[in-house]
Design a protein around this motif. Sequence first.
Motif, PDB file in Angstrom:
ATOM      1  N   ALA A 130       0.697  -1.236  -0.002  1.00  0.00           N
ATOM      2  CA  ALA A 130      -0.162  -0.144   0.029  1.00  0.00           C
ATOM      3  C   ALA A 130       0.720   1.438   0.247  1.00  0.00           C
ATOM      4  O   ALA A 130       0.593   2.234  -0.935  1.00  0.00           O
ATOM      5  CB  ALA A 130      -0.905   0.125   0.949  1.00  0.00           C
ATOM      6  N   GLU A 131       2.005   1.139   0.819  1.00  0.00           N
ATOM      7  CA  GLU A 131       2.980   2.357   0.734  1.00  0.00           C
ATOM      8  C   GLU A 131       3.670   2.569  -0.663  1.00  0.00           C
ATOM      9  O   GLU A 131       3.938   3.886  -0.954  1.00  0.00           O
ATOM     10  CB  GLU A 131       3.885   2.326   1.933  1.00  0.00           C
ATOM     11  CG  GLU A 131       3.471   2.320   3.194  1.00  0.00           C
ATOM     12  CD  GLU A 131       4.649   2.138   4.102  1.00  0.00           C
ATOM     13  OE1 GLU A 131       5.522   2.917   4.172  1.00  0.00           O
ATOM     14  OE2 GLU A 131       4.381   1.296   4.983  1.00  0.00           O
ATOM     15  N   ALA A 132       3.748   1.418  -1.090  1.00  0.00           N
ATOM     16  CA  ALA A 132       4.328   1.873  -2.780  1.00  0.00           C
ATOM     17  C   ALA A 132       3.262   2.121  -3.464  1.00  0.00           C
ATOM     18  O   ALA A 132       3.783   3.064  -4.335  1.00  0.00           O
ATOM     19  CB  ALA A 132       4.908   0.190  -3.233  1.00  0.00           C
ATOM     20  N   THR A 133       1.997   1.828  -3.473  1.00  0.00           N
ATOM     21  CA  THR A 133       0.930   2.358  -4.011  1.00  0.00           C
ATOM     22  C   THR A 133       0.975   4.249  -4.025  1.00  0.00           C
ATOM     23  O   THR A 133       0.960   4.865  -4.826  1.00  0.00           O
ATOM     24  CB  THR A 133      -0.355   1.991  -3.970  1.00  0.00           C
ATOM     25  OG1 THR A 133      -0.277   0.557  -4.321  1.00  0.00           O
ATOM     26  CG2 THR A 133      -1.329   2.604  -4.764  1.00  0.00           C
ATOM     27  N   HIS A 156      -5.208  -2.158  -4.767  1.00  0.00           N
ATOM     28  CA  HIS A 156      -3.925  -1.446  -4.817  1.00  0.00           C
ATOM     29  C   HIS A 156      -3.609  -1.302  -3.204  1.00  0.00           C
ATOM     30  O   HIS A 156      -2.645  -0.616  -2.896  1.00  0.00           O
ATOM     31  CB  HIS A 156      -3.891  -0.457  -5.524  1.00  0.00           C
ATOM     32  CG  HIS A 156      -4.106  -0.594  -6.899  1.00  0.00           C
ATOM     33  ND1 HIS A 156      -3.375  -1.334  -7.837  1.00  0.00           N
ATOM     34  CD2 HIS A 156      -5.555  -0.483  -7.550  1.00  0.00           C
ATOM     35  CE1 HIS A 156      -3.812  -1.488  -8.977  1.00  0.00           C
ATOM     36  NE2 HIS A 156      -5.214  -0.934  -8.956  1.00  0.00           N
ATOM     37  N   GLY A 157      -4.387  -1.530  -2.396  1.00  0.00           N
ATOM     38  CA  GLY A 157      -4.245  -1.396  -0.959  1.00  0.00           C
ATOM     39  C   GLY A 157      -5.210  -0.629  -0.131  1.00  0.00           C
ATOM     40  O   GLY A 157      -6.271  -0.377  -0.734  1.00  0.00           O
ATOM     41  N   LYS A 158      -5.128  -0.504   0.913  1.00  0.00           N
ATOM     42  CA  LYS A 158      -6.444   0.146   1.806  1.00  0.00           C
ATOM     43  C   LYS A 158      -5.940   1.497   2.503  1.00  0.00           C
ATOM     44  O   LYS A 158      -6.891   1.952   3.401  1.00  0.00           O
ATOM     45  CB  LYS A 158      -7.061  -0.811   2.599  1.00  0.00           C
ATOM     46  CG  LYS A 158      -7.701  -1.997   1.858  1.00  0.00           C
ATOM     47  CD  LYS A 158      -8.139  -2.956   3.053  1.00  0.00           C
ATOM     48  CE  LYS A 158      -8.858  -3.939   2.358  1.00  0.00           C
ATOM     49  NZ  LYS A 158      -8.818  -5.289   3.159  1.00  0.00           N
ATOM     50  N   THR A 159      -4.647   2.100   2.234  1.00  0.00           N
ATOM     51  CA  THR A 159      -4.444   3.438   2.819  1.00  0.00           C
ATOM     52  C   THR A 159      -5.202   4.088   2.092  1.00  0.00           C
ATOM     53  O   THR A 159      -5.708   3.935   0.856  1.00  0.00           O
ATOM     54  CB  THR A 159      -2.900   3.883   2.743  1.00  0.00           C
ATOM     55  OG1 THR A 159      -2.331   3.326   1.351  1.00  0.00           O
ATOM     56  CG2 THR A 159      -2.129   2.772   3.936  1.00  0.00           C
ATOM     57  N   SER A 164      -8.377   4.610  -2.683  1.00  0.00           N
ATOM     58  CA  SER A 164      -9.035   5.472  -3.968  1.00  0.00           C
ATOM     59  C   SER A 164      -9.095   4.548  -5.169  1.00  0.00           C
ATOM     60  O   SER A 164      -9.825   4.858  -6.097  1.00  0.00           O
ATOM     61  CB  SER A 164      -8.461   6.868  -3.924  1.00  0.00           C
ATOM     62  OG  SER A 164      -8.618   7.538  -2.751  1.00  0.00           O
ATOM     63  N   ALA A 165      -7.672   4.070  -5.399  1.00  0.00           N
ATOM     64  CA  ALA A 165      -7.551   3.062  -6.570  1.00  0.00           C
ATOM     65  C   ALA A 165      -8.249   1.603  -6.347  1.00  0.00           C
ATOM     66  O   ALA A 165      -8.329   1.161  -7.503  1.00  0.00           O
ATOM     67  CB  ALA A 165      -6.270   3.136  -6.964  1.00  0.00           C
ATOM     68  N   THR A 166      -8.490   1.282  -5.296  1.00  0.00           N
ATOM     69  CA  THR A 166      -9.126   0.143  -5.156  1.00  0.00           C
ATOM     70  C   THR A 166     -10.662  -0.188  -5.262  1.00  0.00           C
ATOM     71  O   THR A 166     -11.209   0.445  -4.307  1.00  0.00           O
ATOM     72  CB  THR A 166      -8.787  -0.720  -3.483  1.00  0.00           C
ATOM     73  OG1 THR A 166      -7.278  -0.793  -3.370  1.00  0.00           O
ATOM     74  CG2 THR A 166      -9.393  -1.849  -3.295  1.00  0.00           C
ATOM     75  N   ALA A 167     -11.093  -0.456  -6.415  1.00  0.00           N
ATOM     76  CA  ALA A 167     -12.383  -0.156  -6.989  1.00  0.00           C
ATOM     77  C   ALA A 167     -13.035  -1.197  -6.166  1.00  0.00           C
ATOM     78  O   ALA A 167     -13.780  -2.384  -6.874  1.00  0.00           O
ATOM     79  CB  ALA A 167     -12.431  -0.462  -8.369  1.00  0.00           C
ATOM     80  N   ASN A 168     -13.590  -1.147  -4.790  1.00  0.00           N
ATOM     81  CA  ASN A 168     -14.633  -1.981  -4.006  1.00  0.00           C
ATOM     82  C   ASN A 168     -15.332  -0.861  -3.291  1.00  0.00           C
ATOM     83  O   ASN A 168     -14.660  -0.752  -2.393  1.00  0.00           O
ATOM     84  CB  ASN A 168     -13.868  -3.002  -3.486  1.00  0.00           C
ATOM     85  CG  ASN A 168     -14.887  -4.167  -2.786  1.00  0.00           C
ATOM     86  OD1 ASN A 168     -15.937  -3.798  -2.398  1.00  0.00           O
ATOM     87  ND2 ASN A 168     -14.428  -5.143  -2.975  1.00  0.00           N
ATOM     88  N   ALA A 169     -16.530  -0.762  -3.459  1.00  0.00           N
ATOM     89  CA  ALA A 169     -17.302   0.090  -2.585  1.00  0.00           C
ATOM     90  C   ALA A 169     -17.375  -0.043  -1.254  1.00  0.00           C
ATOM     91  O   ALA A 169     -17.389   0.517  -0.158  1.00  0.00           O
ATOM     92  CB  ALA A 169     -18.720   0.334  -3.073  1.00  0.00           C
TER      93      ALA A 169
END
Length: 438
Positions: A130-133, A156-159, A164-169
Amino acid sequence: MTTVPIDSPLRPDTDTVADNRAHITRLYRERLSSGRAVMGTVLGGMLETASDGAWVFTDDGRRYLDFGGYGVFILGHRHPAVTAAVHCQVDAHPLASRVFLEPVAARAAEALTAHTPAGLDRVHFVNSGAEATEAGLKLARTHGHTALVSMSSGYHGKTLGALSATANAKYQEPFRPLLPDTEVVPYGDPEALAAKLRLLGERACVIVEPVQGEGGVRIPPPGYLAEVSRLCRAYGAFLIVDEIQTGLGRLGSWWGLDGEGQEGVESAGEVVPDVLLVGKGLSGGVVPVAAMVATEAAYGPFSRDPYLHTSTFAASPIACAAARAAVEALAREDVVARARGLGERLLAGVRAVCAPYFGGLVHEVRGRGLLIGLEFTEERAVGELILELVGRGILVNHSLNASRVLRLTPPAIVGDDEVGLFLTTLAESLHDVARRVG
């Protein structure tokens, strides 16, 4: 197989496995996570206390074949070269003052970039994927690419930025508002991406996975990544390729963007990202570490100002010792080729086991290298099968963005006996699940 002593961890005033388990469950419930306490109880209440190679050991002395691990253990648990490097670094200098130049990070960067695609030569070590993202998204913004375009079912992570890029509502809704100016397009659909880039132009930052892991082992059409790369160049967009799960041999190639991991696809064009995200296997299964690797041009702002984006523990000597040893072990032991061959055998074996259930309980089995997904027609079947496999001594993973997909990410070190054990156990478990669910 090395015999691993099982340390019973926990309280000097308890004598039984049951007492220890009850105590740890209570600590989880009261001090960590009540939800995790419930999950642990459902899975049998075992406490994992040791690991070695392809195996995880629990407090009662049982062992479990690890075909899960969320893609971390491509080298298995406690690879001897990685653990030796980490032990040596702990004895010498585990954390740095961050005042002087630190040689372990420099050598780890050299080892990693010896195997990254051409042009990706600048390394920014971090502590997690997530930090890399986050680092990649921030680097894109330094160049004016403030409109984020991600793919449906991408993970792409949860930070906050990565989320914002992790497309799951399901994971996004409790934390809104997230980053503004964020768009989602269908994965595997270059025409939809082209339409979006025509509107956003040079403001766009595109992030994509070569194969979606948490998305349920979704494999795009041949040539997709090359077309994404071409579109980004055509419209002046910034391209981030997320190989946190797929890189370092997991797909049977060093990187998923290497010829898109498929024979005959090279002619589709070269994949030229501005940033490559690396993680999971970079740890060697020993110390958490990840990295953002960038081109010289993209990395310029971070290179000129080393304090623009920092982290106290990033590029720590202990983590970089693990990273260097892991990359060198991957190369020295030809793990990439082993993952490719093992993956082909395992995929064929899983398909054969699942064949009686195609058209019924099982919708599809798909994979590349040692990233394999079993998609079921009912969500319930995944949970039932995980419980059956755990009960028989096998660990696997579900997929966070695809609730009907069970995911396999075994180590590249497993041998014929372990593969045979897994396939036999899968067949038995599927039979029992089909009786209840199918």
